[in-house]
Design an enzyme around this catalytic site. Structure first.
Site, PDB file in Angstrom:
ATOM      1  N   GLY A  73       0.998  -1.350  -0.115  1.00 20.86           N
ATOM      2  CA  GLY A  73      -0.094   0.132  -0.045  1.00 20.86           C
ATOM      3  C   GLY A  73       0.804   1.277  -0.057  1.00 20.86           C
ATOM      4  O   GLY A  73       0.285   2.209  -0.677  1.00 20.86           O
ATOM      5  N   GLN A 183      -7.272  -0.630   4.667  1.00 20.56           N
ATOM      6  CA  GLN A 183      -7.846  -1.172   5.767  1.00 20.56           C
ATOM      7  C   GLN A 183      -9.182  -1.679   5.307  1.00 20.56           C
ATOM      8  O   GLN A 183      -9.921  -2.681   6.123  1.00 20.56           O
ATOM      9  CB  GLN A 183      -8.001  -0.424   6.801  1.00 20.56           C
ATOM     10  CG  GLN A 183      -6.708  -0.063   7.705  1.00 20.56           C
ATOM     11  CD  GLN A 183      -6.393  -1.530   8.439  1.00 20.56           C
ATOM     12  OE1 GLN A 183      -6.876  -2.541   8.593  1.00 20.56           O
ATOM     13  NE2 GLN A 183      -4.835  -1.511   8.858  1.00 20.56           N
ATOM     14  N   HIS A 205      -1.700  -7.993   2.281  1.00 23.30           N
ATOM     15  CA  HIS A 205      -1.371  -8.715   3.979  1.00 23.30           C
ATOM     16  C   HIS A 205      -2.471  -8.105   4.638  1.00 23.30           C
ATOM     17  O   HIS A 205      -2.543  -8.860   5.845  1.00 23.30           O
ATOM     18  CB  HIS A 205       0.128  -8.514   4.222  1.00 23.30           C
ATOM     19  CG  HIS A 205       0.160  -7.042   5.020  1.00 23.30           C
ATOM     20  ND1 HIS A 205       0.404  -7.120   6.453  1.00 23.30           N
ATOM     21  CD2 HIS A 205       0.342  -5.903   4.499  1.00 23.30           C
ATOM     22  CE1 HIS A 205       0.555  -5.420   6.484  1.00 23.30           C
ATOM     23  NE2 HIS A 205       0.767  -4.689   5.318  1.00 23.30           N
ATOM     24  N   CYS A 330       2.743   0.756  12.290  1.00 21.72           N
ATOM     25  CA  CYS A 330       3.787   1.290  10.927  1.00 21.72           C
ATOM     26  C   CYS A 330       4.523   2.232  11.911  1.00 21.72           C
ATOM     27  O   CYS A 330       5.110   3.256  11.123  1.00 21.72           O
ATOM     28  CB  CYS A 330       3.090   2.009   9.906  1.00 21.72           C
ATOM     29  SG  CYS A 330       1.988   0.697   9.101  1.00 21.72           S
TER      30      CYS A 330
END
Length: 390
Positions: A73, A183, A205, A330
Site C-alpha cells: 500500500g 484497511q 497482507h 507502522c
C-alpha cells in the site's frame, strides 16, 4: 511460542495467511518461468499473473487492465501522490487536500510543497468534516486539486463517506479523488466504478495475502504521466521489474476468498466486535470507545481506559497470550501518541491508553472471551492500585 495458547487479535496490522492462500503461493513458487518470457513456462507464469489480476479487480469493482501490482500500500500510495496523476481533459493537480487522520504513506508520501497542502479536520468521531471540504473546494475554484481520503482508518476502523466526498469533488470540477483503501479492502464492499474514485490503493497482507504485495487501481481516463519504477516496462510500463509472482498469486487467491465470503464474514466479525464491546462496557464501564457513533469496520474496536497506559496493558496482555496493538503497526514497534486520536480531539492522557482489537478470519468466540477476561484482570489491577494510593 505455542500458538495454540495465544489469541491473535491484531488483524489490522497483518491478517495471517489463509491455508488456501499458502497453497496457492507454494504452487506459484513451482512455476519456473518469468511472466515476460514467451516460451511455455513464461506463458504459464503470465497466465497465473493475469488470473490474479482479474481476481483482485473483481474484489474492488474494476477491470483487470486497471490494476497495477506493487510491493504494498505504501508504494502504491506514493506512486499516486508523487507521480503526475492525470485525468483526460484536466490539468495535473497543483493542490493536495487530505484528512487529518491519514496514514503516513499519504500524509508524507507525496510530491506537493507545504504551501499547496491542506489538512482537513475530522469531527470527534473521526469522520471528515464535509462542510470544510466543500468550503475549501469552493475557495480553490480554478485550481486543479487532488483529494486523498482513506476508506477506513487503521486505528479506529472509522469508515469515511467516500461517495459524498466524490460528489463534492465532482461539483468542484477540476478535482481527482484517491482513497487509501488498505484497511477496507476485503472487509467491506468497495466498488471503484460505483464510487467514482479516480484511484484506489491497497495492500494484500491486510486481507490474508502474503506481506510485500499490493496494488493501485486507476479509473478509466486516469493515468500516471510516467513510470514510478523505470526498468523493463512491466505492469503496463508503470512499474519496471519482474513481478512478485508468488505474492501476487497469493493476493489473487485471498481476493477471491474475500469476495465470496464478504457479507457473511462481515456480519460474523461485527458480531464478535459488538459482543466484546458490550462485555467490556458491562464489566469495565469507564472505557471510552473511539469512533463510537460513526460507521466502523466490522472487525475493529478501539478503546481506552482512563489512567491505563497502553504500554503497560500491551505487556500484560501479551504475557497472557493476547496479541493486540495500541493502534498503527507502522511506527517501528513504538507506542506513541496517535495523531489520529489527536485530530479527533482526544486528550493526550486518554490517547496514551488506546488499544485496538481487530478480529479476522481465524477469530473465534473463545478469543473474545480470553481477551475480555484478560483485560478485566488488567483493569482490576489498575483499580486496585488506585485504591491503595487513595
Amino acid at each position: 511460542m505455542n500458538s495454540a495458547m495465544r489469541s491473535y487479535l491484531d488483524h489490522n496490522a497483518t491478517s495471517p495467511v489463509r491455508p488456501e492462500v499458502a497453497v496457492a503461493v507454494a504452487r506459484a513458487l513451482e512455476l519456473p518461468g518469468n511472466p515476460s518470457s514467451i516460451h511455455a513456462e513464461g506463458r504459464a507464469a503470465r497466465h497465473a499473473l493475469q488470473t490474479a489480476r482479474a481476481q483482485l479487480a473483481a474484489l474492488v469493482g474494476a477491470r483487470p487492465e486497471q490494476v497495477t501490482f506493487t510491493s504494498g500500500g505504501t508504494e502504491a500510495a506514493n506512486a499516486v501522490l508523487s507521480g503526475a496523476l492525470r485525468k483526460a481533459g484536466l490539468p495535473a493537480p497543483t493542490r493536495l487536500m487530505i484528512s487529518a487522520t491519514e496514514h503516513p504513506c499519504v500524509a508524507a508520501g507525496h510530491r506537493f510543497a507545504a504551501e499547496t497542502i491542506e489538512v482537513l479536520p475530522v469531527d470527534g468521531a473521526g469522520l471528515l468534516r464535509l462542510d470544510v471540504l466543500a468550503a475549501r473546494l469552493d475557495a480553490c475554484r480554478g485550481e486543479s486539486v487532488l483529494v486523498s481520503v482513506h476508506a477506513a482508518n487503521n486505528e479506529t476502523g472509522v469508515v469515511q463517506p467516500l461517495a459524498e466526498i466524490v460528489r463534492l469533488a465532482r461539483a468542484h470540477g477540476s478535482t481527482l479523488v484517491h482513497s487509501d483503501a488498505v484497511q477496507a479492502v476485503g472487509k467491506i464492499p468497495l466498488d471503484v466504478a460505483a464510487l467514482g474514485l479516480d484511484a484506489l490503493t491497497l495492500s494484500g497482507h491486510k486481507f490474508t495475502a502474503p506481506k510485500g504485495v499490493g496494488a493501485l487501481v486507476l479509473a478509466d481516463g486516469v493515468s500516471l504521466e510516467a513510470a514510478f519504477l523505470r526498468g523493463g516496462g512491466q505492469e503496463a510500463r508503470l512499474r519496471g521489474g519482474t513481478e512478485n509472482l508468488p505474492g501476487i498469486v497469493g493476493m489473487g487467491e485471498a481476493a477471491a476468498i474475500a469476495r465470496a465470503a464478504l457479507d457473511g464474514e462481515a456480519a460474523r466479525l461485527a458480531g464478535l466486535r459488538d459482543a466484546l464491546e458490550a462485555r467490556l462496557r458491562a464489566r469495565v464501564p469507564d472505557i471510552v470507545v473511539f469512533g463510537e457513533g460513526a460507521p466502523r469496520l466490522p472487525n475493529t474496536l478501539s478503546f481506552a481506559l482512563p489512567g491505563l497506559e497502553a504500554a503497560t496493558a500491551l505487556i500484560a496482555l501479551d504475557l497472557a497470550g493476547l496479541s493486540v496493538s495500541s493502534g498503527s503497526a507502522c511506527a517501528s514497534g513504538k507506542v506513541a501518541r496517535s495523531p489520529v486520536l489527536a485530530a479527533m480531539g482526544v486528550s493526550p492522557a486518554l490517547a496514551a491508553g488506546a488499544l485496538r482489537v481487530s478480529f479476522g478470519w481465524n477469530s473465534r468466540p473463545e478469543d473474545l472471551e480470553r481477551f475480555a477476561a484478560g483485560f478485566e484482570r488488567v483493569a482490576s489491577s489498575l483499580y486496585q492500585r488506585r485504591g491503595q494510593a487513595a
